[in-house]
Design a protein around this motif. Sequence first.
Motif, PDB file in Angstrom:
ATOM      1  N   VAL A  98       0.832  -1.205   0.000  1.00 59.46           N
ATOM      2  CA  VAL A  98       0.000   0.000   0.000  1.00 59.46           C
ATOM      3  C   VAL A  98       0.869   1.260   0.000  1.00 59.46           C
ATOM      4  O   VAL A  98       0.505   2.274  -0.610  1.00 59.46           O
ATOM      5  N   HIS A  99       2.007   1.208   0.668  1.00 55.53           N
ATOM      6  CA  HIS A  99       2.947   2.335   0.585  1.00 55.53           C
ATOM      7  C   HIS A  99       3.303   2.635  -0.866  1.00 55.53           C
ATOM      8  O   HIS A  99       3.345   3.805  -1.289  1.00 55.53           O
ATOM      9  N   LEU A 100       3.573   1.581  -1.622  1.00 62.22           N
ATOM     10  CA  LEU A 100       3.956   1.748  -3.020  1.00 62.22           C
ATOM     11  C   LEU A 100       2.818   2.367  -3.822  1.00 62.22           C
ATOM     12  O   LEU A 100       3.020   3.331  -4.575  1.00 62.22           O
ATOM     13  N   VAL A 101       1.607   1.835  -3.666  1.00 65.29           N
ATOM     14  CA  VAL A 101       0.457   2.335  -4.439  1.00 65.29           C
ATOM     15  C   VAL A 101       0.142   3.778  -4.063  1.00 65.29           C
ATOM     16  O   VAL A 101      -0.033   4.650  -4.928  1.00 65.29           O
ATOM     17  N   MET A 102       0.075   4.052  -2.757  1.00 65.49           N
ATOM     18  CA  MET A 102      -0.236   5.417  -2.315  1.00 65.49           C
ATOM     19  C   MET A 102       0.876   6.383  -2.691  1.00 65.49           C
ATOM     20  O   MET A 102       0.611   7.503  -3.168  1.00 65.49           O
ATOM     21  N   GLY A 103       2.123   5.971  -2.482  1.00 60.91           N
ATOM     22  CA  GLY A 103       3.243   6.848  -2.810  1.00 60.91           C
ATOM     23  C   GLY A 103       3.288   7.187  -4.280  1.00 60.91           C
ATOM     24  O   GLY A 103       3.504   8.358  -4.660  1.00 60.91           O
ATOM     25  N   LEU A 104       3.063   6.187  -5.135  1.00 62.82           N
ATOM     26  CA  LEU A 104       3.070   6.436  -6.573  1.00 62.82           C
ATOM     27  C   LEU A 104       1.895   7.313  -6.974  1.00 62.82           C
ATOM     28  O   LEU A 104       2.041   8.224  -7.795  1.00 62.82           O
ATOM     29  N   GLY A 105       0.727   7.061  -6.383  1.00 59.54           N
ATOM     30  CA  GLY A 105      -0.449   7.872  -6.717  1.00 59.54           C
ATOM     31  C   GLY A 105      -0.256   9.334  -6.352  1.00 59.54           C
ATOM     32  O   GLY A 105      -0.533  10.233  -7.171  1.00 59.54           O
ATOM     33  N   PHE A 106       0.222   9.599  -5.150  1.00 61.66           N
ATOM     34  CA  PHE A 106       0.438  10.985  -4.732  1.00 61.66           C
ATOM     35  C   PHE A 106       1.595  11.623  -5.501  1.00 61.66           C
ATOM     36  O   PHE A 106       1.565  12.832  -5.792  1.00 61.66           O
ATOM     37  N   ALA A 107       2.610  10.847  -5.845  1.00 58.81           N
ATOM     38  CA  ALA A 107       3.717  11.388  -6.641  1.00 58.81           C
ATOM     39  C   ALA A 107       3.237  11.805  -8.022  1.00 58.81           C
ATOM     40  O   ALA A 107       3.630  12.868  -8.531  1.00 58.81           O
ATOM     41  N   LEU A 108       2.389  10.989  -8.642  1.00 58.40           N
ATOM     42  CA  LEU A 108       1.817  11.353  -9.948  1.00 58.40           C
ATOM     43  C   LEU A 108       0.953  12.602  -9.827  1.00 58.40           C
ATOM     44  O   LEU A 108       0.964  13.460 -10.722  1.00 58.40           O
ATOM     45  N   LEU A 109       0.226  12.710  -8.725  1.00 58.36           N
ATOM     46  CA  LEU A 109      -0.609  13.896  -8.514  1.00 58.36           C
ATOM     47  C   LEU A 109       0.245  15.146  -8.405  1.00 58.36           C
ATOM     48  O   LEU A 109      -0.041  16.176  -9.042  1.00 58.36           O
ATOM     49  N   LEU A 110       1.312  15.079  -7.610  1.00 64.19           N
ATOM     50  CA  LEU A 110       2.160  16.248  -7.407  1.00 64.19           C
ATOM     51  C   LEU A 110       2.988  16.582  -8.635  1.00 64.19           C
ATOM     52  O   LEU A 110       3.442  17.723  -8.790  1.00 64.19           O
ATOM     53  N   TRP A 185      -0.192   4.852   7.042  1.00 65.94           N
ATOM     54  CA  TRP A 185      -0.340   6.312   7.045  1.00 65.94           C
ATOM     55  C   TRP A 185       0.972   7.007   7.403  1.00 65.94           C
ATOM     56  O   TRP A 185       1.302   8.048   6.854  1.00 65.94           O
ATOM     57  N   SER A 186       1.730   6.416   8.311  1.00 66.08           N
ATOM     58  CA  SER A 186       2.960   7.069   8.764  1.00 66.08           C
ATOM     59  C   SER A 186       4.119   6.893   7.787  1.00 66.08           C
ATOM     60  O   SER A 186       5.089   7.654   7.846  1.00 66.08           O
ATOM     61  N   GLY A 187       4.044   5.911   6.864  1.00 69.67           N
ATOM     62  CA  GLY A 187       5.196   5.602   6.030  1.00 69.67           C
ATOM     63  C   GLY A 187       5.102   5.920   4.561  1.00 69.67           C
ATOM     64  O   GLY A 187       6.125   5.929   3.875  1.00 69.67           O
ATOM     65  N   TYR A 188       3.888   6.225   4.046  1.00 69.91           N
ATOM     66  CA  TYR A 188       3.784   6.432   2.599  1.00 69.91           C
ATOM     67  C   TYR A 188       4.556   7.648   2.084  1.00 69.91           C
ATOM     68  O   TYR A 188       4.975   7.655   0.917  1.00 69.91           O
ATOM     69  N   PRO A 189       4.790   8.719   2.887  1.00 68.13           N
ATOM     70  CA  PRO A 189       5.551   9.855   2.334  1.00 68.13           C
ATOM     71  C   PRO A 189       6.951   9.493   1.866  1.00 68.13           C
ATOM     72  O   PRO A 189       7.492  10.143   0.965  1.00 68.13           O
ATOM     73  N   PHE A 190       7.551   8.464   2.462  1.00 67.94           N
ATOM     74  CA  PHE A 190       8.884   8.032   2.027  1.00 67.94           C
ATOM     75  C   PHE A 190       8.853   7.610   0.559  1.00 67.94           C
ATOM     76  O   PHE A 190       9.713   7.996  -0.241  1.00 67.94           O
ATOM     77  N   PHE A 191       7.854   6.824   0.179  1.00 68.93           N
ATOM     78  CA  PHE A 191       7.694   6.426  -1.212  1.00 68.93           C
ATOM     79  C   PHE A 191       7.330   7.626  -2.080  1.00 68.93           C
ATOM     80  O   PHE A 191       7.827   7.771  -3.194  1.00 68.93           O
ATOM     81  N   MET A 192       6.444   8.461  -1.584  1.00 67.82           N
ATOM     82  CA  MET A 192       5.969   9.598  -2.371  1.00 67.82           C
ATOM     83  C   MET A 192       7.125  10.514  -2.772  1.00 67.82           C
ATOM     84  O   MET A 192       7.250  10.889  -3.956  1.00 67.82           O
ATOM     85  N   ILE A 193       7.966  10.861  -1.827  1.00 60.26           N
ATOM     86  CA  ILE A 193       9.074  11.770  -2.111  1.00 60.26           C
ATOM     87  C   ILE A 193      10.066  11.132  -3.079  1.00 60.26           C
ATOM     88  O   ILE A 193      10.530  11.768  -4.038  1.00 60.26           O
ATOM     89  N   ASN A 223       4.607   1.553 -20.048  1.00 60.97           N
ATOM     90  CA  ASN A 223       5.790   1.194 -20.840  1.00 60.97           C
ATOM     91  C   ASN A 223       6.922   2.211 -20.764  1.00 60.97           C
ATOM     92  O   ASN A 223       8.038   1.914 -21.213  1.00 60.97           O
ATOM     93  N   VAL A 224       6.641   3.385 -20.223  1.00 59.32           N
ATOM     94  CA  VAL A 224       7.685   4.411 -20.103  1.00 59.32           C
ATOM     95  C   VAL A 224       7.945   4.743 -18.630  1.00 59.32           C
ATOM     96  O   VAL A 224       9.075   4.630 -18.143  1.00 59.32           O
ATOM     97  N   THR A 225       6.892   5.146 -17.921  1.00 59.83           N
ATOM     98  CA  THR A 225       7.066   5.607 -16.545  1.00 59.83           C
ATOM     99  C   THR A 225       7.522   4.485 -15.612  1.00 59.83           C
ATOM    100  O   THR A 225       8.513   4.638 -14.892  1.00 59.83           O
ATOM    101  N   ILE A 226       6.802   3.372 -15.631  1.00 58.00           N
ATOM    102  CA  ILE A 226       7.121   2.283 -14.703  1.00 58.00           C
ATOM    103  C   ILE A 226       8.524   1.722 -14.934  1.00 58.00           C
ATOM    104  O   ILE A 226       9.289   1.541 -13.967  1.00 58.00           O
ATOM    105  N   PRO A 227       8.949   1.424 -16.179  1.00 60.52           N
ATOM    106  CA  PRO A 227      10.328   0.934 -16.353  1.00 60.52           C
ATOM    107  C   PRO A 227      11.382   1.914 -15.865  1.00 60.52           C
ATOM    108  O   PRO A 227      12.420   1.508 -15.327  1.00 60.52           O
ATOM    109  N   GLN A 228      11.137   3.214 -16.046  1.00 61.16           N
ATOM    110  CA  GLN A 228      12.095   4.210 -15.577  1.00 61.16           C
ATOM    111  C   GLN A 228      12.141   4.284 -14.049  1.00 61.16           C
ATOM    112  O   GLN A 228      13.179   4.585 -13.467  1.00 61.16           O
TER     113      GLN A 228
END
Length: 309
Positions: A98-110, A185-193, A223-228
């Motif tokens: 869930v850290h990965l999913v939330m972090g990636l989602g918020f990173a894409l948003l930002l 909740w306490s750990g997803y920002p690590f992935f997001m940043i 095919n572009v974002t995830i491999p990078q």
Amino acid sequence: MANAHVAAIGTVAGRSGRKRQRRSLLPYGLILPTAVLLLVLMVVPVVIVIANSLFTQVVTRSGGRFAGVANYAAVLTDPGFWPATLNTAIFAGASVAVHLVMGLGFALLLNSPLIGRVTTAIFRTILILPWLFTAAVIAVLWRLILAPTGVVNYALENLGIIQEAIQWFGDPATALFAVTLMNIWSGYPFFMISLLAGLQGIPADLHEAARVDGANAWQRFWNVTIPQLMPIIVSMAVLDLLWTTQQFALIWLTTGGGPLGVTEMLSTFTYKLAFADYNLVQASASAVLVLLFSLVVAVFYVRQQRKAS
């Protein structure tokens, strides 16, 4: 005269040799304080714990009988060890995923161009807050949120989802879910940043080329974002797995491993062996087993980093 000239040359050569020697020793001198600190704070305690795990009592001047693997056998056959291992696996696996999913989602948003700079700055400040709180603050906050009279029960009762308040940390059916939610909740920002930095480092030419080739948004993402991002994703997942399996403070400050052991983790199991049962040698053996697992994950992480470089 000739002898004086030779002596002068010898003096100059000696000085240059000493300078080269000092220069060659300078890097070692710079890292010496850190090396001593690591030796005292990390290597020595690990050696002491390993030594304690091999004897019938804590190693002192009076000593103790050599026990071999008896302490490890006792830990592995303890009725609480394997349930704690399963709880740790569920807790860590769910948290990392869930850290990965939330972090990636918020990173894409930002990273989206649809959001202005001011809005992005506000969201960054809000979304990074959980990472700034200490474990004690997070535990107190979530005990208030998930209390029988807390905001979660109040909202669910008003929506008609539940008829009476749930003891989130006190009910065996919900306690593991509650502590996992708190850790997520306490750990997803690590992935997001980390993922946000990775997204900003992807060359725009790659997306433009994929767009010219007719790729839609999903195809460009897959095919572009995830491999990078894959080297960052693997590295962050491995580090998060190491940290989550060793999580102690959040569990101890909320449930203490209860109720009925449903939130007992390897960290709390080891702690109780040492400071509740005062069985320090078996606690040392349990700690070494956790260390061995961490070493396996660490070796995988190092190999992944070498491949990425």
